[in-house]
Motif scaffolding. Sequence first.
Motif, PDB file in Angstrom:
ATOM      1  N   LYS A  60       0.823  -1.205   0.000  1.00 53.78           N
ATOM      2  CA  LYS A  60       0.000   0.000   0.000  1.00 53.78           C
ATOM      3  C   LYS A  60       0.859   1.258   0.000  1.00 53.78           C
ATOM      4  CE  LYS A  60      -4.019  -2.274   1.845  1.00 53.78           C
ATOM      5  NZ  LYS A  60      -3.566  -3.508   1.166  1.00 53.78           N
ATOM      6  N   CYS A  61       2.037   1.160   0.571  1.00 55.56           N
ATOM      7  CA  CYS A  61       2.963   2.293   0.529  1.00 55.56           C
ATOM      8  C   CYS A  61       3.459   2.518  -0.896  1.00 55.56           C
ATOM      9  CB  CYS A  61       4.144   2.040   1.464  1.00 55.56           C
ATOM     10  SG  CYS A  61       5.349   3.369   1.512  1.00 55.56           S
ATOM     11  N   GLY A  62       3.880   1.436  -1.554  1.00 55.32           N
ATOM     12  CA  GLY A  62       4.394   1.559  -2.912  1.00 55.32           C
ATOM     13  C   GLY A  62       3.371   2.069  -3.904  1.00 55.32           C
ATOM     14  N   ASN A  63       2.092   1.781  -3.646  1.00 51.09           N
ATOM     15  CA  ASN A  63       1.019   2.236  -4.538  1.00 51.09           C
ATOM     16  C   ASN A  63       0.546   3.652  -4.234  1.00 51.09           C
ATOM     17  OD1 ASN A  63       0.541   0.184  -6.404  1.00 51.09           O
ATOM     18  ND2 ASN A  63      -0.614  -1.028  -4.932  1.00 51.09           N
ATOM     19  N   SER A  64       0.970   4.198  -3.113  1.00 53.69           N
ATOM     20  CA  SER A  64       0.396   5.460  -2.649  1.00 53.69           C
ATOM     21  C   SER A  64       1.004   6.675  -3.336  1.00 53.69           C
ATOM     22  CB  SER A  64       0.592   5.590  -1.134  1.00 53.69           C
ATOM     23  OG  SER A  64       1.960   5.738  -0.830  1.00 53.69           O
ATOM     24  N   VAL A  65       0.293   7.784  -3.231  1.00 54.38           N
ATOM     25  CA  VAL A  65       0.774   9.083  -3.678  1.00 54.38           C
ATOM     26  C   VAL A  65       1.591   9.696  -2.543  1.00 54.38           C
ATOM     27  CG1 VAL A  65       0.059  11.417  -4.380  1.00 54.38           C
ATOM     28  CG2 VAL A  65      -1.206   9.396  -5.182  1.00 54.38           C
ATOM     29  N   CYS A  66       2.652  10.421  -2.860  1.00 51.89           N
ATOM     30  CA  CYS A  66       3.432  11.112  -1.835  1.00 51.89           C
ATOM     31  C   CYS A  66       2.626  12.297  -1.307  1.00 51.89           C
ATOM     32  CB  CYS A  66       4.757  11.600  -2.401  1.00 51.89           C
ATOM     33  SG  CYS A  66       5.896  10.284  -2.849  1.00 51.89           S
ATOM     34  N   PRO A  67       2.249  12.298  -0.026  1.00 46.82           N
ATOM     35  CA  PRO A  67       1.414  13.371   0.514  1.00 46.82           C
ATOM     36  C   PRO A  67       1.946  14.786   0.285  1.00 46.82           C
ATOM     37  CG  PRO A  67       1.484  11.549   2.053  1.00 46.82           C
ATOM     38  CD  PRO A  67       2.480  11.234   0.987  1.00 46.82           C
ATOM     39  N   PRO A  68       3.250  15.073   0.465  1.00 44.68           N
ATOM     40  CA  PRO A  68       3.713  16.440   0.258  1.00 44.68           C
ATOM     41  C   PRO A  68       3.501  16.949  -1.172  1.00 44.68           C
ATOM     42  CG  PRO A  68       5.317  15.218   1.545  1.00 44.68           C
ATOM     43  CD  PRO A  68       4.324  14.214   1.018  1.00 44.68           C
ATOM     44  N   MET A  69       3.621  16.057  -2.159  1.00 43.33           N
ATOM     45  CA  MET A  69       3.406  16.483  -3.534  1.00 43.33           C
ATOM     46  C   MET A  69       1.926  16.763  -3.783  1.00 43.33           C
ATOM     47  SD  MET A  69       4.568  14.625  -7.079  1.00 43.33           S
ATOM     48  CE  MET A  69       3.211  13.460  -7.121  1.00 43.33           C
ATOM     49  N   ALA A  70       1.058  15.891  -3.270  1.00 42.40           N
ATOM     50  CA  ALA A  70      -0.379  16.119  -3.419  1.00 42.40           C
ATOM     51  C   ALA A  70      -0.788  17.409  -2.723  1.00 42.40           C
ATOM     52  CB  ALA A  70      -1.159  14.934  -2.840  1.00 42.40           C
ATOM     53  N   GLU A  71      -0.227  17.646  -1.550  1.00 46.37           N
ATOM     54  CA  GLU A  71      -0.537  18.877  -0.821  1.00 46.37           C
ATOM     55  C   GLU A  71      -0.183  20.104  -1.650  1.00 46.37           C
ATOM     56  OE1 GLU A  71       0.815  21.343   3.208  1.00 46.37           O
ATOM     57  OE2 GLU A  71       1.947  19.588   2.531  1.00 46.37           O
TER      58      GLU A  71
END
Length: 513
Positions: free
Chosen positions: A490-501
Motif C-alpha cells: 500500500k505504501c508503494g502504490n500510494s501518492v506522496c502526501p507532500p506532492m499532493a498537498e
Amino acid sequence: MFDLFPQTAEADDLAFIDGFAGGGGASTGIEMATGKSPTIAINHCHSAIAMHAANHPDTIHVHSDVWALDIKSYTNGRQTWGMWLSPDCTHFSRARGSKPTSKRVRGLAWISVEYCQKLGPKRPFVIFLENVEEFLTWEDFPAWKAAMERLGYRLEWRVLRASDYGAPTIRKRLVIIMRRDGKKIRWPDATHGDPNAKGFEASGLKPWRTAAEIIDWSQPCHSIFMGKEEGRALGIKRPLVENTLKRIAAGIKRYVIDAKQPFILNMSHGGRLEPLDQPARTIMTEKGGSRALVVPTMVQTGYGEREGQKPRALDLHKPLGTVVAGGAKHALVTAFMAQHNLGVVGRPMTEPVSTITTRGTQTQLVTSNLISLRGTREAQLDKTALPIDAPLPTISAGGNHAAEVRAFLIKYYGAGIGQGADEPLHTVTTNDRFGLVTVDIGGEPYVITDIGMRMLTPRELYLAQGFPDDYKIDIEHNGKKLTKTEQIAKCGNSVCPPMAEAVVRANAGSYVQ
C-alpha cells in the motif's frame, strides 16, 4: 459494493472525491492543503479502505470497483469542487520489466469521463490525475484528452519530483490538472532542492530531505556472511544471491572505500549529526558513548541486471548510527543504500530515497563496521603479506568477519592481476586497497571488519514516502493486523502526501474556506 461508512454530508457542502491508491497519500495531502479530508474516498481493496478509514474517519468510504459505482448517489446533490484520481499505473510503468498486458487496467483513466458525465453540471471544477510518465504514451491518451475537453476542461501536465516538495524520496510522477471554471491552472513552486546544485544557496530552497532521516538506527543489520541456518533462525535470507553480492560490493567501493565525505552519527545524544572537521570523536570506549561514523548508501535487490550490465547499488550518504552488524560498540559504522532495480549503483544517505515499489525490497540498507588501525599492529599490514583466508589479528575477535570482507571485495572488485583466496595477499599499493579493505577517514586508517544488510521496515518506507510520523499503518482488518507485505504494498502504490498537498493547495483557491 460495500459502504464502510455510508454517512452523507449536508447538501450545501462542496465535495471532494478521492479515487485513492494504496495507503491514501493523496487524501493525506488534500487534508494538509485544505484542512479537511476528502468527502468521499473510493477503492476496490477492503484493507486499503480500512487503513484509509483509520486515518480519515470523517470521510465517506466506499468499497467498490470504480466502474460499478453510482457516484451521483454519494454526492447527494452537492457540487463537487475537486477530484483526485490515481488510476493503476502497473500497466504503464517500465518498472514492470515487460510490456503492458491489460487494456482494462490501462483504460482506468476513462473513469474521469464516466464520473463527470454522471455528475453532469455538478461535476468537479478541478480534477487532478496522477500516474507514471509513460501514461502519456497510452494509445487512448489523445481520445481521452479530447473527451475531457468536450466536457469543458482545459488540461495541463508536468512531471513532478516528490523530493522537490519535502518528501524524502526522488519518486517522479506525471500530474495532470484539469479545470473547467475558467481559472488559471497553477503549478506549485518547488520548496526543496539539491543542496549540491550550483546556485542553491541563493535559491531560497530548503535542502532535500535525506534517506538518513527516515532510518530507524536501532534496527539490527545482520551480517551478509551468515550461513543458511543462521539466517533462517533470524528469519532473513542468507546466503545472498550472486547479483546482490555484486551490488553490495559496488556500493562498498563507491560509498565506503572511495567516499570523500563520510559523516559522524553521535549515538549518545539522540542521533545528533556532527561535522567531520570537529575534534576526533569517532572512536569511543563503551563507557564514553557510542558514536558511529557513517558513509551511507542503499542497495536495491528486486530486479536482475542484463548480461554485461554493471551491478546496481544506491548511495545514501546518511549516518547509520545504531544499525551495526554485530561489531564492537567502539567501532565505526558506515552505511549505504543498495539499489536492485534501476541500473544504478546506489544513493548517498544525504540524498532522498529512491522510488518505493509495492514490493519494498529493491532498496536495502547496507552497513559496514570499521575499526581503527592507528597505533596497532594492523597499521603495518600494508607492509606484510597475510593469507586472505586467515583472520586479521585482534580485529576478527568477537565474531567479526574481516577475512571474509577482504576475500569478498577482492572477488568482485580486486584490482591488479588477482589471486585466489587461499594464497598469501599480494603487496597492496596506495591505489589498490581492496586487499586490506581500508578506509581513510580524516587521515586515520580504518579496516572494514563486517558488512550487514537489511530491508527497510514498513514504517521507514512510509516516512520515506512522506507520510506523517503518526500515520496508522499496522491497523487491524477482519480481526487481524495487516501483514508487513500488505503494508508495504500500500505504501508503494500510494501518492506522496507532500506532492499532493502542493498541487492541491496551488489550485484550491476560494473552494476552501
